[in-house]
Enzyme design. Structure first.
Site, mmCIF file in Angstrom:
data_model
loop_
_atom_site.group_PDB
_atom_site.id
_atom_site.type_symbol
_atom_site.label_atom_id
_atom_site.label_comp_id
_atom_site.label_asym_id
_atom_site.label_seq_id
_atom_site.Cartn_x
_atom_site.Cartn_y
_atom_site.Cartn_z
ATOM 1 N N ARG A 67 -19.490 -6.138 8.365
ATOM 2 C CA ARG A 67 -18.383 -6.305 8.850
ATOM 3 C C ARG A 67 -17.823 -7.653 8.554
ATOM 4 N NH1 ARG A 67 -16.284 -8.117 14.595
ATOM 5 N NH2 ARG A 67 -17.800 -9.307 14.143
ATOM 6 N N GLY A 105 1.431 5.155 3.346
ATOM 7 C CA GLY A 105 2.831 4.870 2.636
ATOM 8 C C GLY A 105 3.655 6.051 2.324
ATOM 9 N N GLN A 132 -0.736 -12.758 1.223
ATOM 10 C CA GLN A 132 0.454 -12.054 1.661
ATOM 11 C C GLN A 132 1.139 -12.814 2.542
ATOM 12 O OE1 GLN A 132 -0.286 -7.740 2.261
ATOM 13 N NE2 GLN A 132 -0.719 -7.619 -0.445
ATOM 14 N N HIS A 134 -7.295 -3.266 18.119
ATOM 15 C CA HIS A 134 -7.144 -1.974 17.634
ATOM 16 C C HIS A 134 -8.578 -1.413 17.044
ATOM 17 C CE1 HIS A 134 -6.062 1.722 15.518
ATOM 18 N NE2 HIS A 134 -6.595 1.261 14.549
ATOM 19 N N GLY A 166 0.825 -1.040 0.167
ATOM 20 C CA GLY A 166 0.010 -0.101 0.064
ATOM 21 C C GLY A 166 0.694 1.378 0.187
ATOM 22 N N GLY A 173 -0.161 4.578 -0.910
ATOM 23 C CA GLY A 173 -1.446 5.361 -0.146
ATOM 24 C C GLY A 173 -0.821 6.363 0.549
ATOM 25 N N ASP A 193 -2.442 3.942 19.325
ATOM 26 C CA ASP A 193 -3.339 4.255 20.467
ATOM 27 C C ASP A 193 -2.793 4.451 21.973
ATOM 28 O OD1 ASP A 193 -5.818 3.010 18.873
ATOM 29 O OD2 ASP A 193 -4.238 1.221 18.627
ATOM 30 N N ARG A 223 -1.464 7.936 21.648
ATOM 31 C CA ARG A 223 -2.661 8.867 21.877
ATOM 32 C C ARG A 223 -3.054 8.966 23.352
ATOM 33 N NH1 ARG A 223 -6.319 6.111 16.907
ATOM 34 N NH2 ARG A 223 -6.013 7.731 15.306
HETATM 35 P P1 NAX Z 1 -4.897 4.567 1.356
HETATM 36 O O1 NAX Z 1 -6.188 4.136 0.966
HETATM 37 O O2 NAX Z 1 -4.659 5.908 1.151
HETATM 38 O O3 NAX Z 1 -3.927 3.460 0.837
HETATM 39 C C1 NAX Z 1 -3.944 2.371 0.842
HETATM 40 C C2 NAX Z 1 -3.267 1.698 -0.287
HETATM 41 O O4 NAX Z 1 -3.191 0.417 -0.275
HETATM 42 C C3 NAX Z 1 -3.917 2.192 -1.604
HETATM 43 O O5 NAX Z 1 -2.620 2.809 -2.259
HETATM 44 C C4 NAX Z 1 -4.300 1.039 -2.176
HETATM 45 O O6 NAX Z 1 -3.891 0.930 -3.790
HETATM 46 C C5 NAX Z 1 -3.169 -0.179 -1.610
HETATM 47 N N1 NAX Z 1 -3.752 -1.428 -1.476
HETATM 48 C C6 NAX Z 1 -4.923 -1.980 -1.333
HETATM 49 N N2 NAX Z 1 -4.763 -3.128 -1.556
HETATM 50 C C7 NAX Z 1 -3.698 -3.688 -1.620
HETATM 51 C C8 NAX Z 1 -2.932 -5.043 -1.805
HETATM 52 N N3 NAX Z 1 -3.699 -6.200 -1.930
HETATM 53 N N4 NAX Z 1 -1.637 -4.957 -1.944
HETATM 54 C C9 NAX Z 1 -1.064 -3.731 -2.050
HETATM 55 N N5 NAX Z 1 -1.502 -2.604 -1.825
HETATM 56 C C10 NAX Z 1 -2.765 -2.555 -1.791
HETATM 57 O O7 NAX Z 1 -5.019 4.135 3.160
HETATM 58 P P2 NAX Z 1 -4.156 4.683 4.321
HETATM 59 O O8 NAX Z 1 -4.599 5.979 4.952
HETATM 60 O O9 NAX Z 1 -2.748 4.596 3.999
HETATM 61 O O10 NAX Z 1 -4.423 3.507 5.511
HETATM 62 C C11 NAX Z 1 -3.924 2.204 5.198
HETATM 63 C C12 NAX Z 1 -4.568 1.364 6.199
HETATM 64 O O11 NAX Z 1 -3.859 1.736 7.420
HETATM 65 C C13 NAX Z 1 -6.070 1.401 5.982
HETATM 66 O O12 NAX Z 1 -6.422 -0.034 6.282
HETATM 67 C C14 NAX Z 1 -6.540 2.070 7.384
HETATM 68 O O13 NAX Z 1 -7.465 1.766 8.257
HETATM 69 C C15 NAX Z 1 -5.247 1.819 8.302
HETATM 70 N N6 NAX Z 1 -5.051 2.524 9.622
HETATM 71 C C16 NAX Z 1 -4.289 1.672 10.602
HETATM 72 C C17 NAX Z 1 -4.404 2.310 12.095
HETATM 73 C C18 NAX Z 1 -3.532 1.601 13.057
HETATM 74 O O14 NAX Z 1 -3.392 2.305 14.010
HETATM 75 N N7 NAX Z 1 -3.464 0.314 12.989
HETATM 76 C C19 NAX Z 1 -4.121 3.850 12.151
HETATM 77 C C20 NAX Z 1 -4.456 4.498 10.737
HETATM 78 C C21 NAX Z 1 -5.244 3.579 9.707
HETATM 79 O O15 NAX Z 1 -6.521 3.821 9.914
#
Ligand code: NAX
Length: 336
Positions: free
Chosen positions: A99, A18, A113, A188, A12, A15, A160, A163
């Site tokens: 969900r 990233g 993966q 989380h 990702g 994104g 978390d 925070r």
């Molecule tokens: P974005 O939607 O900006 O970026 C995600 C990227 O992943 C996209 O570019 C997409 O093309 C890519 N992607 C999707 N499926 C893929 C795959 N099979 N292989 C490789 N790449 C793939 O999201 P972003 O804001 O960067 O957030 C990423 C993830 O972090 C989300 O699931 C979000 O919910 C999670 N988070 C987790 C947090 C935590 O504390 N654990 C907090 C922040 C965030 O909410």
């Protein structure tokens, strides 16, 4: 600089998170100022151009530690020789998605993966899952990674944790580094339990300092139950409401801190991370649950032997019940 480079794979990578991660990793914030890195950026085909653009900008930074960058949509290429993997890319919840559908869509990403990591990564690989639902995605990836020890997999609850430290330092008007032994237990998600019952501020119990600051023990107890815990647990939603978009820089910062402390050690303190349970604190084996953890640089270990009162046990049990329900849902799908 003659240290062997560490290969870091980020899924990702095109994104938001990233983009906030790549430059800090290349600058040495994650693995230290003397550790060269190779970056492998995995995207789905429609995300490749964004990751390629980030790779061009990385080149324009001329980072001393960055040996090379490769962008690909092929997991076999992305995970080849990986020492550190950050699984960030995931399927977000779309409008009207149940969900169970979200868990199914993500199991369809994290199981292959995990298998690709087992097949292609370096023998010492360690994997942090950031993409949500992070705990269960980590469990699915670990289960699919035959031959990779389960303790090499973790999920991010450091955001978390940080925070919680941020809220306490604001309430007590102290710098964050004076706070020790804050804990995030559980998932989380909004069921997580931010726990200060073992926490200290400048060596003194946080509860006593809160009682002094807020005018008594009743005021401290109600601030913890009615303000602190819900605010930390729902901070992600608050950020979306105020910023109009989810947490990005803070999430990337937390991921970097998680890997840095795992690789370089937590020294005298502890932090929080979601690890594959081995039954600690009664959490069923195999669930990926947030615990208090330490690292001596060779991986996170759960801090054991802490006393939890009945209220704390009930809060932990509620979050663990949610994790178990997620596990049952992915088990029904045949993903574990
Ligand atoms: P974005 O939607 O900006 O970026 C995600 C990227 O992943 C996209 O570019 C997409 O093309 C890519 N992607 C999707 N499926 C893929 C795959 N099979 N292989 C490789 N790449 C793939 O999201 P972003 O804001 O960067 O957030 C990423 C993830 O972090 C989300 O699931 C979000 O919910 C999670 N988070 C987790 C947090 C935590 O504390 N654990 C907090 C922040 C965030 O909410």
């Amino acid at each position: 600089m003659d240290a062997t480079p560490v290969t870091v794979t980020i899924t990702g990578a095109g994104g938001q998170i990233g983009y906030a991660l790549l430059f800090r990793i290349a600058a040495g914030d994650m693995l230290g100022p003397d550790q060269p890195v190779r970056l492998r950026l995995l995207e789905i085909p429609q995300g490749v151009r964004a990751a390629e653009g980030a790779a061009l900008e990385l080149q324009d930074c001329a980072f001393a530690l960055l040996q090379d960058v490769e962008v690909t949509d092929d997991p076999a290429v992305a995970f080849a020789g990986a020492n550190r993997v950050l699984l960030v890319g995931s399927r977000p919840r779309a409008a009207g998605m149940e969900r169970a559908d979200l868990l199914a869509a993500n199991a369809g990403i994290f199981a292959p993966q995990g298998a690709a990591i087992a097949q292609h990564a370096a023998a010492d690989v360690r994997v942090l899952t950031v993409g949500n639902p992070a705990n269960t995605n980590a469990m699915v990836a670990a289960a699919a990674a035959a031959g990779v020890p389960a303790e090499r997999f973790s999920a991010l609850t450091r955001l978390d944790h940080d925070r919680a430290v941020g809220q306490l330092s604001a309430a007590l008007q102290v710098t964050p580094t004076t706070l020790q032994a804050v804990i995030i237990w559980g998932n989380h998600s909004s069921t997580q339990f931010p726990d200060v019952s073992h926490a200290t501020v400048a060596g003194r119990p946080v509860f006593d300092a809160l009682a002094e600051q807020l005018g008594g023990t009743d005021a401290a107890a109600s601030w913890l139950d009615d303000v602190f815990i819900p605010r930390v647990a729902r901070r992600g939603a608050e950020i979306i409401e105020v910023r109009g978009s989810s947490s990005v820089a803070s999430a990337a910062n937390a991921a970097i801190s998680h890997v840095r402390d795992e690789a370089l050690g937590t020294h005298s303190g502890w932090t929080s991370a979601a690890l594959v349970s081995r039954g600690e604190y009664g959490v069923p084996e195999g669930l990926v649950c947030s615990f208090p953890v330490t690292s001596d640089g060779s991986g996170y270990r759960v801090v054991e032997g802490l006393e939890l009162d009945d209220r704390a046990r009930a809060r932990l049990a509620a979050s663990v019940a949610e994790l178990a329900a997620e596990r049952d849902a992915v088990r029904e799908l045949g993903a574990i």
